[in-house]
Design an enzyme around this catalytic site. Structure first.
Site, mmCIF file in Angstrom:
data_model
loop_
_atom_site.group_PDB
_atom_site.id
_atom_site.type_symbol
_atom_site.label_atom_id
_atom_site.label_comp_id
_atom_site.label_asym_id
_atom_site.label_seq_id
_atom_site.Cartn_x
_atom_site.Cartn_y
_atom_site.Cartn_z
ATOM 1 N N ASP A 11 -3.350 9.266 -2.150
ATOM 2 C CA ASP A 11 -4.608 8.521 -2.133
ATOM 3 C C ASP A 11 -4.305 7.115 -2.634
ATOM 4 O O ASP A 11 -3.912 6.930 -3.788
ATOM 5 C CB ASP A 11 -5.634 9.207 -3.040
ATOM 6 C CG ASP A 11 -7.052 8.708 -2.785
ATOM 7 O OD1 ASP A 11 -7.199 7.747 -2.016
ATOM 8 O OD2 ASP A 11 -7.997 9.281 -3.359
ATOM 9 N N ASP A 105 -6.828 5.653 3.956
ATOM 10 C CA ASP A 105 -6.038 5.550 2.730
ATOM 11 C C ASP A 105 -5.725 6.894 2.084
ATOM 12 O O ASP A 105 -5.329 6.939 0.917
ATOM 13 C CB ASP A 105 -6.781 4.672 1.720
ATOM 14 C CG ASP A 105 -8.131 5.253 1.318
ATOM 15 O OD1 ASP A 105 -8.717 5.985 2.125
ATOM 16 O OD2 ASP A 105 -8.591 4.964 0.203
ATOM 17 N N GLU A 106 -5.847 7.973 2.825
ATOM 18 C CA GLU A 106 -5.707 9.294 2.210
ATOM 19 C C GLU A 106 -5.139 10.280 3.221
ATOM 20 O O GLU A 106 -5.530 10.282 4.384
ATOM 21 C CB GLU A 106 -7.084 9.764 1.722
ATOM 22 C CG GLU A 106 -7.085 11.041 0.933
ATOM 23 C CD GLU A 106 -8.490 11.425 0.500
ATOM 24 O OE1 GLU A 106 -8.620 12.466 -0.160
ATOM 25 O OE2 GLU A 106 -9.464 10.702 0.831
#
Length: 480
Positions: A11, A105-106
């Protein structure tokens, strides 16, 4: 559950805000809030410096400004975020063929499937190497969780934030989870959390002690069984490499309700063009066009039309969205508009609508004698008007398709946009108003730059594309 912590969850830390801080040296270490800047705007991401003031994502921007009046409020630059995300995802795919992205983003990664980790030591080394590689390629930090299941890996990365790594050894799950809030578990939102709190259950340990039967009685069988298993740290879900998108959509909330029907139609066309660009970027086409309208009284209407086959043609999507708009009463005003495409496919069908339109035009021309026979073939004497204009410009200040040009329109220099000055070089908009725009001239890898103010119509100042965060050819930047 695995016997080794070979599932990794990455993350990125305050992703949008961190990209802005890396891109704008003067904002490093400062409170940065990314999101809508108007009175109805919403925070997308806040830097950790801004979070100390109580600012968080999904908060109204107006409330954030009251909590953090001296923060830097910037519009999102999604093209740059996607570019950085692609760099990060490439690093993950170098580790394993099983990468499950959850957002820009993860992502989850199955390290065992990639042959890079089989025990705690090798998983830890891989996680540390990944964090270093992300820093080297993007200049940004990410938090990594390692565990024997997806749920625990995500819990670990959250506990490691910011810029950390946490490995949960198999066999220690219940001990680790017990003191945590029930809101830590996936699927436990505010409503379920409050329901459990009223029953005296606030921690994961108390959830496990309540037992499966009691949880089923409280929240139903499907949810109760799942909650009990998660409280025990049990999760057998595999990492799935392909997560097919179900839809692509864009929407805008307006600072002031729109009443002008012509303006509303123009906004719908602009949104349709944006939606098609996003559709093409994802490599898809779609069959069903969806229009979303939120009216002045917060009532939300959705209308949809299913085409004969998948399309990524902007003209077809614009026309379908316009037809849907005709069936919506906008008399009282509109505060939000959205256009989406569902029923996605990996191919585009021939444009049957355009073919039908051409056939109808030919028949009409023949009926009124506008066609002449040339060696047995019917040929129109003049060009037919196009069914749709060219795709809208990517320039954020361009007029809506079909709008009348206004020679003296003032450019909207939104805070955070990239600009280029013919004398001072690249910079970004710090603010604008009363006919002036303030620009800070700096770029990734440079020291904090100087601020200068110009007229909004200064011919030497132009919008520009974002510069790369690392390895800029102009500066040789090496990141934050």
């Amino acid at each position: 559950m695995r016997a080794a912590p070979t599932i990794l969850h990455l993350d990125m830390d305050a992703f949008y805000a961190s990209v802005e801080q890396a891109s704008k040296p003067s904002l490093r270490g400062k409170a940065v809030i990314v999101g809508g800047l108007g009175p109805r705007g919403v925070v997308a991401t806040a830097s950790y410096e801004a979070r100390r003031f109580g600012v968080h994502s999904a908060m109204p921007t107006a409330q954030a400004r009251r909590l953090c009046p001296n923060g830097a409020y910037l519009i999102p630059r999604f093209s740059l975020y996607r570019e950085v995300s692609d760099q990060v995802m490439a690093l993950l795919r170098a580790l394993s063929p099983l990468v499950e992205p959850l957002s820009l983003d993860e992502a989850f990664v199955d390290l065992e499937a990639g042959g890079v980790a089989f025990d705690s030591a090798s998983a830890l080394a891989t996680g540390e190497r990944l964090r270093a590689d992300i820093r080297g390629v993007t200049g940004l930090s990410g938090s990594v969780g390692l565990a024997g299941s997806k749920m625990l890996a995500k819990v670990a990365s959250e506990e490691a934030k910011p810029n950390g790594l946490l490995l949960i050894e198999p066999g220690t799950e219940r001990e680790l989870l017990a003191p945590m809030s029930v809101r830590t578990l996936p699927g436990v939102g505010p409503a379920t959390g409050e329901h459990l709190r009223r029953a005296g259950i606030t921690t994961v340990g108390e959830l496990a002690e309540a037992g499966e039967d009691e949880l089923v009685r409280m929240v139903g069988r499907a949810h109760g069984v799942g909650l009990y298993r998660m409280a025990l740290g049990l999760d057998d879900r595999p990492v799935v490499a392909e997560r097919d998108a179900k839809s692509v959509s864009v929407e805008d909330t307006f600072d002031v309700d729109l009443h002008d029907r012509v303006r509303i139609r123009g906004e719908v066309q602009r949104l349709a063009d944006r939606c098609v660009r996003r559709l093409r970027e994802s490599g898809h086409s779609g069959r069903t066009i969806v229009l979303k309208v939120r009216r002045y009284d917060f009532s939300t209407l959705t209308r949809s039309e299913t085409l004969r086959g998948p399309t990524d043609d902007p003209g077809v999507v614009r026309e379908a969205a316009a037809r849907l708009l005709e069936g919506v009463d906008t008399t009282g005003g509109v505060r939000l508009l959205g256009v989406g495409v569902t029923g996605l496919a990996d191919y585009t069908q021939e444009d049957l609508f355009a073919q039908a339109a051409e056939a109808e035009a030919a028949e009409a021309a023949e009926a009124v004698g506008v066609a002449v026979a040339v060696e047995g073939a019917a040929e129109p004497l003049g060009e037919a008007a196009p069914t749709a204009g060219p795709e809208a410009s990517l320039d954020p200040w361009s007029a809506a398709p079909g709008a009348e040009p206004e020679p003296a329109v003032e450019r909207r220099w939104m805070a955070g946009l990239d600009v280029l000055h013919s004398v001072y070089g690249p910079g970004w908009v710090q603010g604008s108003g009363v006919g002036r725009v303030t620009v800070r001239f700096e770029q990734p890898g440079s020291p904090p730059g100087r601020v200068r103010t110009f007229r909004v119509d200064d011919p030497e100042l132009e919008p520009s594309d974002p510069l790369p965060l690392v390895g800029s050819p102009e500066t040789g930047a090496t990141g934050a």
